[in-house]
Design an enzyme around this catalytic site. Structure first.
Site, PDB file in Angstrom:
ATOM      1  N   SER A  63      55.077  48.998  28.166  1.00  0.00           N
ATOM      2  CA  SER A  63      55.098  48.982  29.628  1.00  0.00           C
ATOM      3  C   SER A  63      56.491  49.211  30.188  1.00  0.00           C
ATOM      4  O   SER A  63      57.503  48.942  29.533  1.00  0.00           O
ATOM      5  CB  SER A  63      54.606  47.632  30.158  1.00  0.00           C
ATOM      6  OG  SER A  63      53.297  47.383  29.739  1.00  0.00           O
TER       7      SER A  63
HETATM    8  N1  SAH Z   1      52.743  44.728  24.509  1.00  0.00           N
HETATM    9  C1  SAH Z   1      53.058  46.001  23.917  1.00  0.00           C
HETATM   10  C2  SAH Z   1      52.472  47.192  24.647  1.00  0.00           C
HETATM   11  C3  SAH Z   1      51.081  47.285  24.403  1.00  0.00           C
HETATM   12  S1  SAH Z   1      50.258  48.803  24.657  1.00  0.00           S
HETATM   13  C4  SAH Z   1      54.532  46.211  23.769  1.00  0.00           C
HETATM   14  O1  SAH Z   1      55.302  45.371  24.241  1.00  0.00           O
HETATM   15  O2  SAH Z   1      54.925  47.214  23.178  1.00  0.00           O
HETATM   16  C5  SAH Z   1      48.666  48.124  24.423  1.00  0.00           C
HETATM   17  C6  SAH Z   1      48.345  47.820  22.997  1.00  0.00           C
HETATM   18  O3  SAH Z   1      47.093  47.143  22.986  1.00  0.00           O
HETATM   19  C7  SAH Z   1      48.175  49.062  22.129  1.00  0.00           C
HETATM   20  O4  SAH Z   1      49.005  48.969  21.031  1.00  0.00           O
HETATM   21  C8  SAH Z   1      46.697  49.008  21.737  1.00  0.00           C
HETATM   22  O5  SAH Z   1      46.435  49.500  20.445  1.00  0.00           O
HETATM   23  C9  SAH Z   1      46.409  47.521  21.830  1.00  0.00           C
HETATM   24  N2  SAH Z   1      45.001  47.154  21.969  1.00  0.00           N
HETATM   25  C10 SAH Z   1      44.023  47.734  22.695  1.00  0.00           C
HETATM   26  N3  SAH Z   1      42.864  47.059  22.569  1.00  0.00           N
HETATM   27  C11 SAH Z   1      43.110  46.027  21.725  1.00  0.00           C
HETATM   28  C12 SAH Z   1      42.322  44.965  21.193  1.00  0.00           C
HETATM   29  N4  SAH Z   1      41.019  44.823  21.481  1.00  0.00           N
HETATM   30  N5  SAH Z   1      42.912  44.088  20.362  1.00  0.00           N
HETATM   31  C13 SAH Z   1      44.219  44.197  20.040  1.00  0.00           C
HETATM   32  N6  SAH Z   1      45.028  45.169  20.512  1.00  0.00           N
HETATM   33  C14 SAH Z   1      44.468  46.082  21.346  1.00  0.00           C
END
Ligand code: SAH
Length: 214
Positions: A63
């Site tokens: 983000s």
């Molecule tokens: N918090 C992260 C950014 C996340 S982007 C950072 O600081 O870099 C969102 C992430 O959520 C992605 O990596 C995606 O693969 C994950 N995601 C999506 N659905 C998910 C689920 N059901 N369980 C775990 N992770 C998930």
């Protein structure tokens, strides 16, 4: 842009975060400290402090710095709290939460990202972050209840297992929207057995994919 991470972080905090109203000193100090450029792909390190999300591979993004700071402030983290994060991604948000003194449990569904984040935490000697490869919409029941939960991907509803795994009192910050790519940031509060939900403006997150997601 010249690569001077410390100066770039100072500017990021001043111009993107403080200027937009995030004021919690602990959050600002954590954002000043965590080396965001080490969480993006090496070729993109020079733009890591720009005012926008960054690609982290596998079609996912880390983000925008302001959104990380805002969600962290809304979560009201204090030292010693147990925090569950859904969507480890690069590990940046988890590192910010750990810097605030939380014990962080973070779940990611994409193996490559999970492993890369794990290796980063090991290299940085972050020992208060625990990772799991799984569908985070089911939470992480073994370590529940959590004082705080943060979801960093957008789904159509608030996953019921996450509400169940919140401590009382407890707090969750989660983007929810019935169209993909556009969500409302919601703050969920559990207190005295009651759960209340408050909206906190529009955001755009990658999809929350899973049993209680898309
Ligand atoms: N918090 C992260 C950014 C996340 S982007 C950072 O600081 O870099 C969102 C992430 O959520 C992605 O990596 C995606 O693969 C994950 N995601 C999506 N659905 C998910 C689920 N059901 N369980 C775990 N992770 C998930």
């Amino acid at each position: 842009m010249k690569l001077d991470p410390k100066r770039n972080r100072e500017r990021m905090v001043r111009e993107q975060i403080e200027a937009r109203g995030v004021s919690d000193p602990a959050v600002l100090s954590a954002m000043r400290k965590i080396p965001r450029h080490e969480f993006v792909q090496e070729a993109l390190a020079s733009q890591a402090y720009d005012d926008r999300p960054q690609p982290i591979g596998e079609g996912q993004t880390i983000s925008q710095p302001y959104v990380v700071a805002l969600m962290t402030e809304l979560l009201e983290v204090s030292p010693g709290l147990r925090v569950l994060e859904i969507g480890t991604g690069s590990g940046y948000q988890a590192a910010v939460l750990a810097e605030l003194g939380a014990e962080v449990y973070t779940v990611e569904r994409i193996k490559k990202l999970h492993i890369e984040a794990r290796d980063r935490f090991m290299a940085m000697r972050s020992f208060n972050i625990f990772l799991k490869l799984d569908d985070g919409t089911m939470g992480w029941p073994e370590h529940a209840p959590y004082d705080r939960i943060m979801v960093t991907a957008g789904g159509p509803k608030i996953p019921r297992p996450l509400v169940e795994q919140m401590a009382d009192p407890g707090r969750m910050v989660i983007p929810v929207g019935d169209s993909k790519r556009l969500q409302q940031l919601k703050v969920v509060v559990k207190e005295g057995g009651r759960v209340t939900v408050r909206d906190h403006g529009g955001v755009a997150f990658v999809d929350l994919v899973g049993t209680h997601g898309w």
